[in-house]
Design a protein around this motif. Structure first.
Motif, mmCIF file in Angstrom:
data_model
loop_
_atom_site.group_PDB
_atom_site.id
_atom_site.type_symbol
_atom_site.label_atom_id
_atom_site.label_comp_id
_atom_site.label_asym_id
_atom_site.label_seq_id
_atom_site.Cartn_x
_atom_site.Cartn_y
_atom_site.Cartn_z
ATOM 1 N N ASP A 79 -1.969 1.603 11.722
ATOM 2 C CA ASP A 79 -0.912 0.919 11.337
ATOM 3 C C ASP A 79 -1.027 -0.786 11.596
ATOM 4 O O ASP A 79 -0.302 -1.734 11.099
ATOM 5 N N GLN A 140 -5.742 -0.794 1.821
ATOM 6 C CA GLN A 140 -4.666 -1.698 2.461
ATOM 7 C C GLN A 140 -3.833 -2.509 1.342
ATOM 8 O O GLN A 140 -2.681 -2.694 1.661
ATOM 9 N N ASN A 145 -0.265 -3.855 2.501
ATOM 10 C CA ASN A 145 -0.713 -4.762 3.534
ATOM 11 C C ASN A 145 -1.524 -6.006 3.169
ATOM 12 O O ASN A 145 -1.295 -6.923 3.847
ATOM 13 N N ALA A 199 -3.220 -11.356 3.050
ATOM 14 C CA ALA A 199 -2.260 -10.643 3.945
ATOM 15 C C ALA A 199 -0.908 -11.092 3.182
ATOM 16 O O ALA A 199 -0.632 -12.363 2.842
ATOM 17 N N ALA A 203 3.786 -8.428 6.123
ATOM 18 C CA ALA A 203 3.005 -7.450 6.941
ATOM 19 C C ALA A 203 2.031 -7.895 7.956
ATOM 20 O O ALA A 203 1.715 -7.173 8.781
#
Length: 205
Positions: A79, A140, A145, A199, A203
């Motif tokens: 995570d 991801q 994310n 990113a 997130a």
């Protein structure tokens, strides 16, 4: 005709890895490797068609043993993206910045202008590794994310960011050695830049 075995192949790769590491690609000979493994050059050539093929196989055997646990870790659910990439980046750089790996890369580059060794080295190692990083980044992206983009390009850019402060100066010998603390800091800076580009704000930690 003698039956080929995995054990014999492994023994050849182990002996070749040591000889190439000690003597370099140019200085190593198939005869020396054969002597070290306890066989003949004919036996070596029954497993590997040339010194170039043996060199590439030996170097990738070392890299595979080093990187496989790292890639397995990437395949597991985690995570905390930044912590996962930090651990990955530090491990990768510790291997890539070792004296033996730098010497190997120099040898590959030196031979690439004369033979297919550079292309073969890339196809059998870095290209596969880059795709596995891309697969991780793609997951991801799917999980929200990272922003949607070309995952392979993102993997290449991440690799370049990790290497620009570390591998590049070692290759040119503008520095002789980089400490673990410096590798950690270089990884942090590389990830700051990478995550600033990829990113999703919500997130990020």
């Amino acid at each position: 005709m003698r039956v080929k075995t995995q054990a014999k192949r492994d023994a050849i790769l182990a002996a070749a890895s040591q000889v190439f590491r000690d003597a370099g690609f140019e200085g190593a000979s198939m005869g020396e490797i054969a002597t070290k493994v306890g066989g003949s050059k004919a036996t070596l050539y029954s497993y590997f068609s040339s010194k170039e093929e043996l060199f590439v196989a030996a170097m990738h055997e070392v890299a595979h043993k080093e990187f496989e646990p790292v890639f397995v870790a990437l395949d597991k659910k985690d995570d905390n993206l930044q912590e996962t990439l930090q651990a990955f980046g530090e491990h990768v750089l510790q291997f890539l910045c070792s004296a033996a790996t730098i010497q190997t890369r120099r040898a590959v580059i030196a031979e690439s202008g004369r033979t297919e060794i550079g292309k073969r080295f890339h196809e059998l190692g870095p290209q596969i590794g880059m795709q596995r990083i891309a697969d991780f980044l793609n997951r991801q992206m799917s999980q929200g994310n990272l922003r949607k983009s070309d995952p392979l390009l993102a993997a290449v850019q991440l690799s370049a960011l990790l290497e620009c402060e570390t591998v590049a100066p070692l290759m040119l010998r503008t520095v002789e050695k980089i400490s673990k603390a410096q590798l950690k800091q270089a990884t942090e800076r590389a990830l700051d830049t990478f995550l600033a580009a990829y990113a999703i704000t919500a997130a990020r930690p």
